[in-house]
Design an enzyme around this catalytic site. Structure first.
Site, mmCIF file in Angstrom:
data_model
loop_
_atom_site.group_PDB
_atom_site.id
_atom_site.type_symbol
_atom_site.label_atom_id
_atom_site.label_comp_id
_atom_site.label_asym_id
_atom_site.label_seq_id
_atom_site.Cartn_x
_atom_site.Cartn_y
_atom_site.Cartn_z
ATOM 1 N N LEU A 1 16.990 -8.087 5.805
ATOM 2 C CA LEU A 1 17.997 -7.098 6.198
ATOM 3 C C LEU A 1 18.686 -6.748 4.665
ATOM 4 C CD1 LEU A 1 19.463 -6.251 8.652
ATOM 5 C CD2 LEU A 1 21.165 -8.069 8.469
ATOM 6 N N LEU B 1 11.182 -6.691 4.220
ATOM 7 C CA LEU B 1 11.557 -7.301 5.438
ATOM 8 C C LEU B 1 12.757 -8.173 5.565
ATOM 9 C CD1 LEU B 1 8.063 -8.592 6.601
ATOM 10 C CD2 LEU B 1 8.900 -6.484 6.845
ATOM 11 N N HIS C 1 9.461 2.433 9.261
ATOM 12 C CA HIS C 1 9.277 1.565 10.202
ATOM 13 C C HIS C 1 7.864 1.927 10.914
ATOM 14 C CE1 HIS C 1 10.137 -1.556 13.304
ATOM 15 N NE2 HIS C 1 9.910 -0.609 14.134
ATOM 16 N N SER D 1 0.777 -1.102 0.282
ATOM 17 C CA SER D 1 -0.087 0.131 0.171
ATOM 18 C C SER D 1 0.962 1.396 -0.101
ATOM 19 C CB SER D 1 -1.072 0.065 1.226
ATOM 20 O OG SER D 1 -0.415 0.298 2.561
HETATM 21 C C1 GAR Z 1 4.109 -0.870 6.756
HETATM 22 O O1 GAR Z 1 3.212 -0.415 7.803
HETATM 23 C C2 GAR Z 1 5.643 -0.522 7.296
HETATM 24 O O2 GAR Z 1 5.832 0.417 8.008
HETATM 25 C C3 GAR Z 1 5.943 -1.923 7.823
HETATM 26 O O3 GAR Z 1 5.128 -2.895 6.989
HETATM 27 C C4 GAR Z 1 4.090 -2.343 6.486
HETATM 28 C C5 GAR Z 1 3.954 -2.488 4.732
HETATM 29 O O4 GAR Z 1 2.638 -2.026 4.498
HETATM 30 N N1 GAR Z 1 7.288 -2.025 7.867
HETATM 31 C C6 GAR Z 1 8.083 -2.990 8.857
HETATM 32 O O5 GAR Z 1 7.391 -3.447 9.570
HETATM 33 C C7 GAR Z 1 9.505 -3.038 8.639
HETATM 34 N N2 GAR Z 1 10.097 -3.209 9.851
HETATM 35 P P1 GAR Z 1 2.266 -2.087 2.965
HETATM 36 O O6 GAR Z 1 2.781 -3.371 2.267
HETATM 37 O O7 GAR Z 1 0.885 -1.976 2.900
HETATM 38 O O8 GAR Z 1 3.137 -0.771 2.389
#
Ligand code: GAR
Length: 193
Positions: A91, A89, A108, A16
């Protein structure tokens, strides 16, 4: 305005944020162009978003990504200036951090340095925030180094949390802030070069 910078968005999930960034890039005079979308999974939802907009995609193989710098030649081929992690996700390996110094950013879903590090992603973060009884949360945008969530912070946005808020409600509030700010902050970083 100077030539828009080419960015690659890296994702692992629904995408998203990738969608918001792509949509933002389509407005007139945007300082960047999404030249490529890179996914860690073949079923990452963000791949569909890229397809909708005819953006080239690449699905990574984990071992190759970790152990060889093969990706660098592909990024070069697409003339990538900057990398935006949006729910990615894995590293980031040293060769990539070194090839793009202060040119990789991540978002984050918590106010770092709290609730960061290995295993802290997605709902794990929001459950931990809830369990800790925090009164606020929000996304952190930061440069990426070789350690999870430890690079220099660029921007943070916060929203109040009430005791009635579930982890899911917190997640929704934080994601709304991500959508509202990430693309703009990316553009500001690129304009500051
Ligand atoms: C988001 O909330 C982002 O901050 C988080 O994953 C989600 C991805 O949402 N990232 C982490 O947790 C990284 N440590 P999306 O795929 O809908 O953009």
């Amino acid at each position: 305005m100077s030539q828009p910078k080419n960015i690659a968005i890296f994702i692992s999930g629904g995408g998203s944020n990738a969608r918001k960034i792509i949509e933002y890039s389509l407005v007139e005079d945007c300082g960047f162009k999404v030249a490529m979308l890179v996914a860690s999974k073949p079923d990452a939802g963000g791949l569909l978003v890229a397809a909708e907009h005819n953006i080239p995609t690449l699905v990574l193989d984990r071992k190759t990504f970790r152990e060889t710098p093969q990706l660098l030649s592909i990024l070069k081929e697409f003339d990538i200036d900057f990398i935006v992690l949006a729910g990615f996700l894995w590293l980031v390996p040293t060769y990539l951090v070194q090839a793009f110094p202060d040119k990789i950013v991540n978002i984050h879903p918590a106010l770092l340095p709290k609730f960061g590090g290995k295993g802290m992603y997605g709902m794990n973060v929001h459950r931990a925030v809830k369990a800790a009884g925090e009164t606020e949360s929000g996304p952190t945008i930061h440069f990426v180094n070789e350690r999870y969530d430890e690079g220099n912070i660029i921007a943070q946005f916060s929203t109040p949390i009430s005791p009635e808020d579930t982890a899911e409600k917190i997640a929704a509030k934080v994601l709304a802030l991500e959508h509202a700010h990430y693309a703009k902050v990316v553009e500001e970083v690129l304009l500051s070069w």
